[in-house]
Design an enzyme around this catalytic site. Structure first.
Site, PDB file in Angstrom:
ATOM      1  N   GLU A 136       0.498  -1.757  -0.046  1.00  0.00           N
ATOM      2  CA  GLU A 136      -0.070  -0.358  -0.339  1.00  0.00           C
ATOM      3  C   GLU A 136       0.427   1.181   0.163  1.00  0.00           C
ATOM      4  O   GLU A 136       1.860   1.896   0.885  1.00  0.00           O
ATOM      5  CB  GLU A 136      -0.873   0.099   1.167  1.00  0.00           C
ATOM      6  CG  GLU A 136      -1.606   1.969   1.372  1.00  0.00           C
ATOM      7  CD  GLU A 136      -3.130   0.934   2.449  1.00  0.00           C
ATOM      8  OE1 GLU A 136      -3.991   0.050   1.514  1.00  0.00           O
ATOM      9  OE2 GLU A 136      -3.150   1.253   2.549  1.00  0.00           O
TER      10      GLU A 136
ATOM     11  N   LYS B 273       0.877   5.004   1.605  1.00  0.00           N
ATOM     12  CA  LYS B 273       0.399   5.424   2.683  1.00  0.00           C
ATOM     13  C   LYS B 273       0.941   6.043   3.213  1.00  0.00           C
ATOM     14  O   LYS B 273       1.866   6.014   3.521  1.00  0.00           O
ATOM     15  CB  LYS B 273      -0.270   4.246   3.101  1.00  0.00           C
ATOM     16  CG  LYS B 273      -1.292   4.556   4.330  1.00  0.00           C
ATOM     17  CD  LYS B 273      -1.068   3.452   5.800  1.00  0.00           C
ATOM     18  CE  LYS B 273      -2.313   2.950   6.398  1.00  0.00           C
ATOM     19  NZ  LYS B 273      -2.715   2.130   7.233  1.00  0.00           N
TER      20      LYS B 273
ATOM     21  N   LYS C 145      -7.801   2.627  -2.860  1.00  0.00           N
ATOM     22  CA  LYS C 145      -7.972   2.019  -1.044  1.00  0.00           C
ATOM     23  C   LYS C 145      -9.208   3.546  -1.031  1.00  0.00           C
ATOM     24  O   LYS C 145      -8.242   4.402  -0.838  1.00  0.00           O
ATOM     25  CB  LYS C 145      -6.657   1.908  -0.536  1.00  0.00           C
ATOM     26  CG  LYS C 145      -7.530   1.613   0.431  1.00  0.00           C
ATOM     27  CD  LYS C 145      -8.135   0.065   0.008  1.00  0.00           C
ATOM     28  CE  LYS C 145      -6.556  -0.856   2.165  1.00  0.00           C
ATOM     29  NZ  LYS C 145      -6.402  -0.129   2.532  1.00  0.00           N
TER      30      LYS C 145
ATOM     31  N   GLU D 214     -14.668  -5.931   2.687  1.00  0.00           N
ATOM     32  CA  GLU D 214     -13.493  -5.661   3.753  1.00  0.00           C
ATOM     33  C   GLU D 214     -14.835  -5.419   4.994  1.00  0.00           C
ATOM     34  O   GLU D 214     -15.744  -5.008   4.725  1.00  0.00           O
ATOM     35  CB  GLU D 214     -13.069  -4.531   3.686  1.00  0.00           C
ATOM     36  CG  GLU D 214     -12.040  -4.369   4.850  1.00  0.00           C
ATOM     37  CD  GLU D 214     -11.341  -3.223   5.702  1.00  0.00           C
ATOM     38  OE1 GLU D 214     -10.991  -2.804   4.690  1.00  0.00           O
ATOM     39  OE2 GLU D 214     -11.583  -2.970   6.270  1.00  0.00           O
TER      40      GLU D 214
ATOM     41  N   ASN E 281     -10.535  -7.095   7.885  1.00  0.00           N
ATOM     42  CA  ASN E 281      -9.704  -6.194   8.101  1.00  0.00           C
ATOM     43  C   ASN E 281      -9.113  -6.472   9.958  1.00  0.00           C
ATOM     44  O   ASN E 281     -10.398  -6.205  11.005  1.00  0.00           O
ATOM     45  CB  ASN E 281     -10.590  -4.640   8.467  1.00  0.00           C
ATOM     46  CG  ASN E 281      -9.646  -3.284   8.788  1.00  0.00           C
ATOM     47  OD1 ASN E 281      -8.498  -3.808   9.297  1.00  0.00           O
ATOM     48  ND2 ASN E 281      -9.717  -2.240   8.172  1.00  0.00           N
TER      49      ASN E 281
ATOM     50  N   GLU F  21      -5.376  -8.096   6.219  1.00  0.00           N
ATOM     51  CA  GLU F  21      -5.422  -6.495   5.936  1.00  0.00           C
ATOM     52  C   GLU F  21      -5.489  -5.869   8.162  1.00  0.00           C
ATOM     53  O   GLU F  21      -5.458  -6.467   8.966  1.00  0.00           O
ATOM     54  CB  GLU F  21      -6.508  -5.871   5.516  1.00  0.00           C
ATOM     55  CG  GLU F  21      -7.120  -6.329   4.084  1.00  0.00           C
ATOM     56  CD  GLU F  21      -8.549  -5.851   3.907  1.00  0.00           C
ATOM     57  OE1 GLU F  21      -8.698  -5.560   4.246  1.00  0.00           O
ATOM     58  OE2 GLU F  21      -8.367  -5.092   4.681  1.00  0.00           O
ATOM     59  N   SER F  22      -4.335  -4.721   8.262  1.00  0.00           N
ATOM     60  CA  SER F  22      -3.668  -4.000   9.020  1.00  0.00           C
ATOM     61  C   SER F  22      -2.798  -5.106   9.904  1.00  0.00           C
ATOM     62  O   SER F  22      -3.341  -5.694  10.238  1.00  0.00           O
ATOM     63  CB  SER F  22      -5.105  -3.094   9.319  1.00  0.00           C
ATOM     64  OG  SER F  22      -5.938  -2.862   8.738  1.00  0.00           O
TER      65      SER F  22
END
Ligand SMILES: O=P(O)(O)OC[C@@H](O)[C@@H](O)c1c[nH]c2ccccc12
Length: 268
Positions: A54, A56, A116, A165, A186, A216-217
């Site tokens: 990503e 970001k 995103k 998600e 997530n 994710e995350s």
């Protein structure tokens, strides 16, 4: 108001400005004139961990992460490291992204790209395709009533792959019932911004094995990727660790080397 409600309110305000500049009918014409989006799913099912890397700059939970003056340079490193897809945050107020970032990355790499953002309207899906995205994110908790189903249908009609998600059991059931091929868990609760790394393991068993499972995350390095691989992840979506680590290409390559459940299935 939850953090998510607050972010979506800002997204809608910024969207109104763009809609006033370019009517939806004109945007649709441009979007449909772009090349057909790429299919990321074969790369997501590889025996090695697929990494969605990503772009970001900042986040509501951590604030400033990285300057990233030219997102296409970072994206080239991700592609060189073997990223299966690249996620470009386009939300402006909290994440410091834009559609210009997505366009810049598109001009530089052939890797499938994820827009995103907090998509709540058809217009944003048209923008995604027009700017060269191959995938779009739909966050179940941001889409009440039948909005999720409606936008999912619009996105797939546009040829976009949807990353749906989820964050709890009920959302996972909705994503599965929708027929989503790619489901992301997530670990961060978007209403409170807390990360609970055990969320993926808890929800993964509710996602049939014929769907692509994305963790994710909060993934800080190879050890976390190994954990999620053991819990059944096909794909890891990583932002912060890659933008602050200083060696994005090597970091993606190291995460990618982790084996997924597909290897056992192939060798059986
Ligand atoms: O930077 P991290 O902790 O590696 O997380 C990346 C990604 O999962 C996170 O940016 C994200 C997941 N879902 C989102 C929805 C909107 C905005 C951002 C996100």
């Amino acid at each position: 108001m939850s953090v998510l409600d607050d972010i979506v309110a800002g997204v809608r305000e910024d969207l109104a400005v763009r809609e006033a500049e370019l009517p939806e009918s004109a945007l649709r014409e441009r979007a449909l004139a772009t090349p057909r989006p790429r299919d990321p799913v074969p790369a997501f099912r590889s025996p090695e961990m697929a990494v969605i890397a990503e772009v970001k700059r900042r986040s509501p939970s951590k604030g400033h992460l990285a300057e990233i003056p030219d997102p296409s340079v970072l994206a080239s490193s991700y592609a060189a490291g073997g990223a299966a897809a690249i996620s470009v945050l386009t939300e402006q107020r909290r994440f410091g992204g834009s559609l210009a970032d997505l366009r810049a990355v598109r001009a530089m790499v052939e890797t499938p790209l994820l827009r995103k953002d907090f998509v709540v309207t058809e217009y944003q899906l048209l923008e995604a395709r027009e700017a060269g995205a191959d995938l779009a994110l739909l966050i179940v908790s941001a889409l009440p009533g039948d909005e999720l189903d409606r936008l999912y249908a619009v996105a797939t009609d546009l040829g976009l792959t949807v990353l749906v998600e989820v964050h709890d059991e009920a959302e996972t059931e909705r994503a599965v019932a929708l027929g989503a091929e790619v489901i992301g868990v997530n670990s961060r609760n978007l209403k409170t911004l807390e990360v609970h790394p055990e969320t993926f393991g808890r929800l993964a068993s509710g996602i049939p094995r014929d769907r692509v499972r994305v963790a994710e995350s909060g993934i800080t390095g190879v050890a976390d990727v190994e954990r999620y691989a053991a819990e059944g992840a096909d794909v890891c979506l990583v932002g912060e660790a890659l933008v602050i680590g200083g060696e994005p290409e090597a970091a993606v390559r190291a995460m990618r080397a982790v084996r997924t459940r597909h290897e056992e299935e192939v060798s059986r």
